[in-house]
Design a protein around this motif. Structure first.
Motif, PDB file in Angstrom:
ATOM      1  N   ARG A 102      -5.002   7.153  -0.240  1.00 37.54           N
ATOM      2  CA  ARG A 102      -3.986   6.102  -0.321  1.00 37.54           C
ATOM      3  C   ARG A 102      -4.623   4.763  -0.687  1.00 37.54           C
ATOM      4  O   ARG A 102      -4.047   3.981  -1.446  1.00 37.54           O
ATOM      5  CB  ARG A 102      -3.197   6.039   0.984  1.00 37.54           C
ATOM      6  N   LYS A 103      -5.803   4.494  -0.185  1.00 39.33           N
ATOM      7  CA  LYS A 103      -6.509   3.254  -0.555  1.00 39.33           C
ATOM      8  C   LYS A 103      -6.890   3.268  -2.031  1.00 39.33           C
ATOM      9  O   LYS A 103      -6.789   2.250  -2.714  1.00 39.33           O
ATOM     10  CB  LYS A 103      -7.745   3.073   0.321  1.00 39.33           C
ATOM     11  N   ASP A 104      -7.324   4.428  -2.510  1.00 40.45           N
ATOM     12  CA  ASP A 104      -7.683   4.537  -3.931  1.00 40.45           C
ATOM     13  C   ASP A 104      -6.456   4.406  -4.833  1.00 40.45           C
ATOM     14  O   ASP A 104      -6.550   3.840  -5.932  1.00 40.45           O
ATOM     15  CB  ASP A 104      -8.406   5.853  -4.209  1.00 40.45           C
ATOM     16  N   PHE A 105      -5.320   4.922  -4.396  1.00 43.50           N
ATOM     17  CA  PHE A 105      -4.078   4.719  -5.145  1.00 43.50           C
ATOM     18  C   PHE A 105      -3.814   3.222  -5.314  1.00 43.50           C
ATOM     19  O   PHE A 105      -3.517   2.751  -6.412  1.00 43.50           O
ATOM     20  CB  PHE A 105      -2.885   5.358  -4.414  1.00 43.50           C
ATOM     21  N   GLY A 129       0.821  -1.206   0.000  1.00 42.45           N
ATOM     22  CA  GLY A 129       0.000   0.000   0.000  1.00 42.45           C
ATOM     23  C   GLY A 129       0.854   1.253   0.000  1.00 42.45           C
ATOM     24  O   GLY A 129       2.065   1.211  -0.229  1.00 42.45           O
ATOM     25  N   PHE A 130       0.204   2.363   0.297  1.00 45.52           N
ATOM     26  CA  PHE A 130       0.816   3.691   0.233  1.00 45.52           C
ATOM     27  C   PHE A 130       0.878   4.252   1.653  1.00 45.52           C
ATOM     28  O   PHE A 130      -0.141   4.385   2.315  1.00 45.52           O
ATOM     29  CB  PHE A 130       0.006   4.586  -0.706  1.00 45.52           C
ATOM     30  N   HIS A 131       2.091   4.579   2.103  1.00 44.74           N
ATOM     31  CA  HIS A 131       2.334   4.934   3.499  1.00 44.74           C
ATOM     32  C   HIS A 131       2.972   6.314   3.602  1.00 44.74           C
ATOM     33  O   HIS A 131       3.986   6.575   2.943  1.00 44.74           O
ATOM     34  CB  HIS A 131       3.251   3.894   4.143  1.00 44.74           C
ATOM     35  N   LEU A 132       2.410   7.175   4.445  1.00 43.35           N
ATOM     36  CA  LEU A 132       2.992   8.496   4.670  1.00 43.35           C
ATOM     37  C   LEU A 132       4.280   8.374   5.475  1.00 43.35           C
ATOM     38  O   LEU A 132       4.291   7.725   6.526  1.00 43.35           O
ATOM     39  CB  LEU A 132       2.014   9.389   5.424  1.00 43.35           C
ATOM     40  N   ILE A 133       5.343   8.985   4.982  1.00 40.58           N
ATOM     41  CA  ILE A 133       6.630   8.938   5.682  1.00 40.58           C
ATOM     42  C   ILE A 133       7.211  10.332   5.916  1.00 40.58           C
ATOM     43  O   ILE A 133       8.367  10.454   6.329  1.00 40.58           O
ATOM     44  CB  ILE A 133       7.652   8.050   4.934  1.00 40.58           C
ATOM     45  N   THR A 134       6.419  11.365   5.700  1.00 39.24           N
ATOM     46  CA  THR A 134       6.925  12.731   5.858  1.00 39.24           C
ATOM     47  C   THR A 134       7.518  12.948   7.250  1.00 39.24           C
ATOM     48  O   THR A 134       8.614  13.490   7.395  1.00 39.24           O
ATOM     49  CB  THR A 134       5.805  13.761   5.601  1.00 39.24           C
ATOM     50  N   GLY A 135       6.802  12.530   8.275  1.00 37.17           N
ATOM     51  CA  GLY A 135       7.282  12.692   9.646  1.00 37.17           C
ATOM     52  C   GLY A 135       8.583  11.958   9.897  1.00 37.17           C
ATOM     53  O   GLY A 135       9.472  12.465  10.598  1.00 37.17           O
ATOM     54  N   ASP A 136       8.721  10.763   9.319  1.00 37.77           N
ATOM     55  CA  ASP A 136       9.960  10.000   9.464  1.00 37.77           C
ATOM     56  C   ASP A 136      11.140  10.731   8.831  1.00 37.77           C
ATOM     57  O   ASP A 136      12.247  10.731   9.371  1.00 37.77           O
ATOM     58  CB  ASP A 136       9.814   8.618   8.824  1.00 37.77           C
ATOM     59  N   ASN A 141       1.686  13.218  -2.475  1.00 33.37           N
ATOM     60  CA  ASN A 141       0.269  13.420  -2.730  1.00 33.37           C
ATOM     61  C   ASN A 141      -0.430  13.783  -1.435  1.00 33.37           C
ATOM     62  O   ASN A 141       0.222  14.081  -0.432  1.00 33.37           O
ATOM     63  CB  ASN A 141      -0.350  12.195  -3.413  1.00 33.37           C
ATOM     64  N   GLU A 142      -1.746  13.707  -1.422  1.00 36.58           N
ATOM     65  CA  GLU A 142      -2.540  14.169  -0.285  1.00 36.58           C
ATOM     66  C   GLU A 142      -2.205  13.426   1.002  1.00 36.58           C
ATOM     67  O   GLU A 142      -2.123  12.200   1.022  1.00 36.58           O
ATOM     68  CB  GLU A 142      -4.034  14.019  -0.577  1.00 36.58           C
ATOM     69  N   ASN A 143      -2.068  14.202   2.076  1.00 36.81           N
ATOM     70  CA  ASN A 143      -1.724  13.610   3.363  1.00 36.81           C
ATOM     71  C   ASN A 143      -2.878  13.619   4.363  1.00 36.81           C
ATOM     72  O   ASN A 143      -2.712  13.165   5.488  1.00 36.81           O
ATOM     73  CB  ASN A 143      -0.513  14.316   3.977  1.00 36.81           C
ATOM     74  N   ALA A 144      -4.032  14.141   3.998  1.00 36.85           N
ATOM     75  CA  ALA A 144      -5.120  14.322   4.963  1.00 36.85           C
ATOM     76  C   ALA A 144      -6.103  13.150   4.987  1.00 36.85           C
ATOM     77  O   ALA A 144      -6.390  12.605   6.042  1.00 36.85           O
ATOM     78  CB  ALA A 144      -5.866  15.619   4.671  1.00 36.85           C
TER      79      ALA A 144
END
Length: 140
Positions: A61-64, A16-23, A53-56
């Protein structure tokens, strides 16, 4: 000019698609020292990718994931590279479509992402293992 580089290893993530900005921000506190510069994030793998892409809304991410699974199907009998599993060649194709790096401007000590933008690690395999990412920042 200041230049900093840090390798980050992400433990295995589900497909899947995972936000890693904070990391990225946690690994590179040097970003706050740069008034004007760039941050490059590069993934060191051929079956995972990066994008912005969108982070909110997590449904994005599921649609991606849904879109890429429909677009690049598994078990295609025409694939010749199939000995690493039915998800491997599709993972290579998805990674090539999205890319192995993203570049983000740094402005006044912060990543100059848009209000709703975040950095995604895109895991295209069912069991991709740990993923290495190299982050390089430079500027003044």
């Amino acid at each position: 000019m200041k230049i900093s580089q840090q390798s980050i290893t992400f433990r295995e993530k589900r497909r899947g698609f995972h936000l890693i900005t904070g990391d990225i921000l946690n690994a590179m506190p040097q970003i706050s020292e740069i008034t004007t510069g760039l941050c490059q994030v590069f993934i060191q793998h051929t079956s995972a990718s990066l994008t912005i892409n969108e982070n909110a809304d997590p449904t994005v991410r599921k649609d991606f994931e849904m879109y890429f699974n429909k677009t690049v199907k598994e078990n295609d009998p025409d694939y010749q590279h199939d000995y690493e599993g039915s998800d491997d060649m599709p993972a290579h194709l998805k990674a090539s479509l999205l890319g192995s790096s993203v570049m983000i401007p740094i402005s006044k000590g912060r990543l100059a992402l848009g209000t709703w933008q975040g950095i995604y690690l895109c895991e295209h395999r069912d069991r991709g293992g740990a993923r290495g990412v190299m982050v390089t920042v430079w500027g003044e």
